[in-house]
Design an enzyme around this catalytic site. Structure first.
Site, short mmCIF file in Angstrom:
data_model
loop_
_atom_site.label_atom_id
_atom_site.label_comp_id
_atom_site.label_asym_id
_atom_site.label_seq_id
_atom_site.Cartn_x
_atom_site.Cartn_y
_atom_site.Cartn_z
N HIS A 75 38.75 43.51 50.92
CA HIS A 75 38.84 42.41 49.95
C HIS A 75 40.27 41.88 49.95
CE1 HIS A 75 35.16 43.61 47.28
NE2 HIS A 75 34.87 43.66 48.57
N GLU A 127 42.44 41.42 47.61
CA GLU A 127 43.40 42.23 46.84
C GLU A 127 43.84 43.46 47.63
OE1 GLU A 127 40.23 40.95 43.71
OE2 GLU A 127 40.34 41.23 45.88
N CYS A 151 37.06 42.99 41.41
CA CYS A 151 35.89 43.87 41.25
C CYS A 151 36.38 45.27 40.87
CB CYS A 151 35.09 43.92 42.54
SG CYS A 151 35.92 44.78 43.90
N CYS A 168 38.67 46.92 43.59
CA CYS A 168 40.01 46.34 43.62
C CYS A 168 40.81 46.68 42.36
CB CYS A 168 39.93 44.84 43.83
SG CYS A 168 39.28 44.42 45.48
#
Length: 164
Positions: free
Chosen positions: A55, A57, A85, A88
């Site tokens: 992801h 992040e 999420c 993360c």
């Protein structure tokens, strides 16, 4: 940081989200800033990288940690176009990020304000400050345009399949 700085940094994250969109990844972008300097950047790459953890992040945190030679990013600010999420948010906590600024909320998987509110849990040993809705409409527009394009492509592919 002041509001103008937050807007400028979010604009940088939006540019990174566009890199993800150009690679047919869900367009999310993130940067890590420490002492006024960008020390990490990332965009979504789970499909192209065959990595469910890639992801934006996580990629930005990895980049920042590598650049400074420490997995602790104390005092840093993470800017991300979409609310993090749970995965993360957990990484943000473990990295000791001081502040998270996100654009649009994520009603399905957001874990900062939309669902789990992970940064507010008493049982944690670190609580990043957070602020959402920074350039929220622009961040949301990037995601919406991506999925609109994807739906149109799938519809076209389906139609082409029926014609042959």
């Amino acid at each position: 940081m002041n509001k103008e700085d937050d807007i400028q940094r979010m604009e940088q994250a939006i540019q990174l989200a566009q890199k993800a969109a150009d690679a047919n990844e869900v367009p999310v972008g993130a940067i890590v800033v420490l002492d006024g300097q960008v020390i990490g950047e990332g965009w979504n790459r789970p499909i192209s990288g065959h990595d469910p953890t890639a992801h934006a992040e996580i990629m930005a945190l990895r980049d920042a940690a590598s650049r400074i030679g420490n997995y602790r990013l104390s005092g840093a600010t993470l800017y991300v176009t979409i609310e993090p999420c749970a995965m993360c948010a957990g990484a943000i906590i473990h990295a000791r990020i001081g502040r998270v600024v996100f654009g649009a909320t994520e009603p399905k998987a957001g874990a900062v304000v939309s669902n789990a509110q992970l940064f507010d849990q008493d049982w944690l040993n670190h609580w990043p400050e957070y602020e959402g809705e920074v350039l929220a409409q622009q961040c949301s527009d990037v995601i919406s345009a991506f999925f609109r394009r994807r739906r149109a492509e799938k519809k076209s592919e389906k139609k082409a399949g029926k014609l042959t």
